[in-house]
Design a protein around this motif. Structure first.
Motif, short mmCIF file in Angstrom:
data_model
loop_
_atom_site.label_atom_id
_atom_site.label_comp_id
_atom_site.label_asym_id
_atom_site.label_seq_id
_atom_site.Cartn_x
_atom_site.Cartn_y
_atom_site.Cartn_z
N ARG A 531 5.69 -35.43 -71.18
CA ARG A 531 6.46 -34.92 -72.16
C ARG A 531 5.66 -35.26 -73.63
O ARG A 531 5.12 -36.21 -73.91
CB ARG A 531 7.55 -36.06 -72.53
CG ARG A 531 8.82 -35.69 -71.63
CD ARG A 531 9.83 -36.85 -71.68
NE ARG A 531 9.45 -38.04 -71.07
CZ ARG A 531 9.89 -39.09 -70.92
NH1 ARG A 531 11.43 -39.32 -71.48
NH2 ARG A 531 9.83 -40.32 -70.29
N SER A 532 5.53 -34.07 -74.23
CA SER A 532 5.97 -32.84 -74.05
C SER A 532 4.76 -31.87 -74.25
O SER A 532 4.77 -30.89 -75.09
CB SER A 532 6.88 -32.19 -75.17
OG SER A 532 8.01 -33.38 -75.33
N PHE A 563 6.06 -41.09 -65.12
CA PHE A 563 6.58 -41.64 -63.81
C PHE A 563 8.02 -42.33 -64.24
O PHE A 563 8.09 -43.28 -64.28
CB PHE A 563 5.60 -42.81 -63.55
CG PHE A 563 4.34 -42.31 -62.63
CD1 PHE A 563 4.59 -42.28 -61.31
CD2 PHE A 563 3.44 -42.03 -63.20
CE1 PHE A 563 3.41 -41.61 -60.45
CE2 PHE A 563 2.29 -41.42 -62.84
CZ PHE A 563 2.59 -41.54 -61.38
N ASP A 564 8.84 -41.35 -64.47
CA ASP A 564 10.15 -41.58 -65.20
C ASP A 564 11.07 -40.67 -64.14
O ASP A 564 10.91 -39.63 -64.41
CB ASP A 564 9.95 -41.33 -66.68
CG ASP A 564 11.25 -41.87 -67.28
OD1 ASP A 564 12.12 -42.70 -66.65
OD2 ASP A 564 11.36 -41.66 -68.69
N GLN A 565 12.14 -41.37 -63.91
CA GLN A 565 12.98 -40.55 -63.01
C GLN A 565 13.99 -39.35 -63.78
O GLN A 565 14.09 -39.51 -64.94
CB GLN A 565 14.05 -41.43 -62.34
CG GLN A 565 14.89 -42.14 -63.15
CD GLN A 565 16.16 -42.99 -62.24
OE1 GLN A 565 16.70 -42.24 -61.42
NE2 GLN A 565 16.00 -44.33 -62.58
N ILE A 567 12.54 -36.57 -65.12
CA ILE A 567 11.69 -36.10 -66.02
C ILE A 567 10.73 -35.06 -65.21
O ILE A 567 9.60 -35.34 -65.14
CB ILE A 567 10.73 -36.96 -66.83
CG1 ILE A 567 11.72 -38.08 -67.56
CG2 ILE A 567 10.10 -36.14 -67.79
CD1 ILE A 567 12.62 -37.52 -68.38
#
Lengths: 623, 186
Positions: A531-532, A563-565, A567
């Motif tokens: 991001r982003s 490492f973020d669900q 995304i």
């Protein structure tokens, strides 16, 4: 006693007053209407899954010739996800990235037929889903941690593995018998030589869970008939499997009539342990690189059971003792006994043989013929937790519930319209749940808003918990609901991010490691998406540009370092017909030749953040 | 009365304080938890004397939109030596328990107080630094802010809760334990 008088009289007066003022003396219709509407409300409540709660079951519905798998929640019947299997899908970049493009092998579509879960001890273990492609003769496996396809193989010598995939009790094998007989190696042979040169080859496919790879262990050159539906044995019959076959007439034209002449077709009954042993013992021929058992040369392990003409479904009861076949042109369900079959085989109660395969005497294996009144076109049978059978009636458009032990018809419910298959909650395992059954209807005329001459098909949810079966929900679907599997939701354990794979040479997990390497006319980009922004080379003046020369071979390895669900990032090159996806933590590769000179913007296709629109770059191709 | 020996009980309390201080090394001292509609499960920054834990990368990913510097263990030199300071304090406390001398205790209490105040000042300094030194090129402009050491703060759609961790409470308890002899042996 005296003190009771005022109490009793008070109560009586109150009751009388209440009756006068509040009782409903209107005609009975209205009460019925209210009862009817409250019944509807009850059905709505039965399927309603409030926001914040989740469905009880996953439904994996074959997408037929869309080549996809549709995932639904049950009982809400909400469509959760479409997983591309045999067809490219630009929504997920499937068929464009290197891995999926290689798996597709140049094909652009598939006809996804029977999905089947991996099993442990005859019960779904929630790890993998297998599927076959009738359109281009392939088999696929989907990982249920990520709901992505891991491997696809071509099945040689076969055309249209229709009655697959069915897996054995511990996923030792899945068997892929063919619908269209062809000469071995699909070589040219005139149709006049059909009986001699054509074969309905069945393949025994194994799955290596560690490597997530499918492999063909051996094949069997069955007679040139059409193999239709199948099931693996359970418990006492676990080493066995059954499949139906039609066109035992060996017709080569106008099958509508010519393959519907014989009064009896066959069920092929085989012992896969014995076939396995035959292969070990070298009782096979090496043909087109495959170990091929020719039943006329190497006898054993295979038998034919006569069955009412043109059968479709054959289903093993949860206790593994019986198999039920339905003749789609003869309105009869026949219950056969495995134990009787084993005895008949032992006593060699054969009525001759066809193409070197012994035919077991019908009377020696048949237990009962069941023929519910006016029920036409029995196709497929599922089971509940009490061992009761539910058979779809294609022609009379209904589900019939019956007792395989007595043959007694217990209940019937109409569906709209023409149910091909049905699926009960874990209904083909050793332990069905018995709560729900879904009719997979081929036609849904008048059920939904019109979308032109071709109506949506439908799936109807039937509640099995009451005394009577009840249709409680209907959901329109994309073509076509063909076959499905329903699994308890808590058996599936998905992951939320891909774990780091430090051994993956294509992965970069930090901005500093991003780089563009040139080797001759090959350009390797090791980039990240977060991001982003894209970073292809952190040290460059413009870290988000890739410049190559016309004719260069370009390899873009992209790692999503968020490492973020949820995304997920996309990567598309505007005007270059390329689009891939990287899920959280995933590394993906796209490989192509920069054959068009010019200026091509790069952008993130999968909405990722408030500044998603700004997540762009440039792909410059020097002339 | 100065120079008189502390009672055995006081010595025991001080020894217990030493143990608590040593134990605090293994627990988080301070933390922040962030909640937003898209993060109902919460994001964490958990500070130990020698390391950071929690969803640091995700927090950094979000913070870069407002131009905040990234949190990382390298950014906090304290994390490399804090455990030795705390260990040293535990050792001094133990020595005080053994010596049982009031003077030493006064010194310890003084050191403890100064150390504690310095710690609070340092944390406050970092919070001020991160909250106010925002990049001028950040895509989203927010007013400089300083999150509280303890308590709630709202920024955009994030609600932040800062709190003391188990380690801090252990050290506070230790401080109380070493104050008791002042009263007990007065």
């Amino acid at each position: 006693m005296k003190k009771w008088i005022p109490i009793a009289s008070g109560l009586a007066t109150g009751l009388l007053a209440a009756t006068v003022f509040f009782a409903d003396f209107s005609p009975g219709d209205r009460n019925e209407a209210i009862a009817e509407s409250s019944k509807n409300k009850t059905n709505a409540e039965k399927v309603y899954v409030p926001f914040g709660e989740k469905d009880e079951y996953y439904l994996f519905a074959s997408g037929g010739h869309s080549g996809q798998m549709f995932i639904y929640g049950v009982p809400s019947m909400r469509h959760i996800r479409t997983v591309p299997v045999f067809s490219p899908d630009s929504a997920t970049g499937y068929g464009f990235d290197k891995h999926s493009k290689e798996m597709m092998g140049g094909f652009t579509w598939g006809d996804l037929h029977h999905p089947a879960f991996s099993e442990t001890n005859g019960d779904y273990d929630g790890k993998y889903m297998f599927a076959t492609d009738v359109g281009n003769s392939r088999a696929a496996v989907m990982n249920l941690e990520t709901f992505t396809v891991k491997d696809i193989i071509d099945v040689p010598n076969t055309s249209g593995p229709h009655c697959a995939a069915f897996v054995t009790e511990n996923t030792e094998y899945m068997f892929l018998p063919t619908r269209f007989a062809v000469p071995i190696g699909r070589e040219y042979a005139p149709l006049d030589d059909y009986s001699e040169k054509y074969r309905g080859v069945m393949s025994a496919v194994t799955f290596d869970e560690k490597k997530e790879k499918l492999n063909i262990a051996y094949q069997v050159a069955l007679p040139p008939w059409s193999y239709d539906l199948s099931d693996a044995g359970k418990k006492v019959s676990k080493d066995w499997a059954v499949m139906t076959t039609y066109n035992t007439e060996e017709a080569t034209t106008n099958l509508e009539f010519n393959a519907s002449q014989a009064d009896r077709d066959f069920i092929v009954l085989f012992n896969w342990k014995e076939l396995e042993q035959m292969v070990k013992d070298g009782k096979y021929d090496e043909v087109t690189g495959q170990k091929m058992i020719f039943p006329e040369k190497h006898k054993g392990g295979m038998y034919l059971v006569p069955v009412a003409k043109s059968p479709h479904g054959v289903d093993v009861t949860p206790d593994g003792k019986h198999f039920i076949a339905s003749g789609k042109l003869a309105p009869t369900m026949t219950v056969f006994s495995f134990e009787k079959a084993f005895k008949a085989i032992e006593n060699k109660e054969f009525a001759g043989e066809r193409n070197g395969i012994p035919i077991i005497k019908y009377e020696s294996v048949m237990e009962k013929e069941v023929n519910p009144e006016n029920a036409l076109g029995p196709l497929h049978t599922q089971f509940d937790d009490q061992g009761m059978a539910y058979t779809t009636m294609f022609i009379s458009s209904e589900i019939v519930k019956w007792d395989p032990k007595t043959g007694e018809t217990l209940d019937r419910v109409p569906v709209q319209y023409s149910p091909g298959h049905s699926v009960a909650a874990e209904g083909d395992t050793v332990a069905p749940d018995g709560k729900y059954l879904i009719a997979l209807n081929k036609i849904a005329k008048d059920s939904y808003l019109s979308v032109g001459p071709s109506h949506p098909e439908s799936m109807q949810l039937i509640d099995l918990r009451g005394d009577k079966m009840e249709v409680i929900q209907s959901a329109p679907v994309n073509p076509e609901p063909h076959y499905a599997q329903m699994i308890k939701a808590d058996k599936i354990k998905t992951i939320t991010v891909y774990p780091k794979d430090e051994k993956n040479p294509d992965a970069v997990y930090s901005q500093e490691e991003t780089r563009i390497e040139r080797k001759g006319n090959e350009v390797h980009v090791y980039g990240i998406a977060m991001r982003s922004k894209f970073i292809f080379d952190a040290k460059a003046e413009r870290p988000d540009q890739i410049e190559v020369k016309k004719g260069d071979k370009v390899f873009i390895h992209l790692t999503n370092i968020d490492f973020d669900q949820d995304i997920t990032h996309g990567f598309a090159i505007n005007g270059y017909d390329l689009n891939i996806e990287v899920q959280p933590g995933q590394t993906n590769t796209v490989e192509f030749t920069a054959d068009k000179a010019g200026t091509y913007p790069i952008y993130c296709t999968n909405f990722c953040s408030a500044l998603h629109q700004e997540m762009t770059g440039y792909f410059l191709v020097k002339p | 009365m100065a120079g008189k020996k502390l009672s055995i009980l006081s010595s025991g309390l001080i020894a217990a304080a030493a143990a608590l201080i040593a134990a605090s090394l293994f627990f988080p001292w301070w933390g922040m938890e962030f909640f937003a509609p898209q993060y109902p499960e919460g994001l964490n920054i958990i500070v130990y004397p020698d390391k950071l834990e929690g969803e640091i990368d995700i927090v950094n990913g979000l913070n870069h939109y407002i131009g905040m510097k990234g949190f990382s263990e390298e950014n906090f030199p304290e994390l490399t030596y804090l455990k030795y300071l705390i260990g040293g304090l535990a050792l001094l406390t133990l020595i005080t328990a053994v010596l049982r001398r009031k003077k030493v205790l006064y010194f310890l209490i003084g050191l403890f107080s100064i150390g504690g105040l310095l710690g609070v000042w340092d944390l406050r300094r970092w919070l001020h630094d991160f909250g106010t030194d925002l990049s001028p090129t950040a895509p989203i402009k927010v007013d400089p802010f300083v999150p509280p050491i303890i308590g709630e703060n709202t920024l955009a759609n994030f609600i932040t809760n800062s709190y003391l961790g188990t380690g801090s409470f252990l050290v506070l308890a230790a401080f109380i334990l070493i104050l008791i002899p002042l009263w007990k042996d007065r």
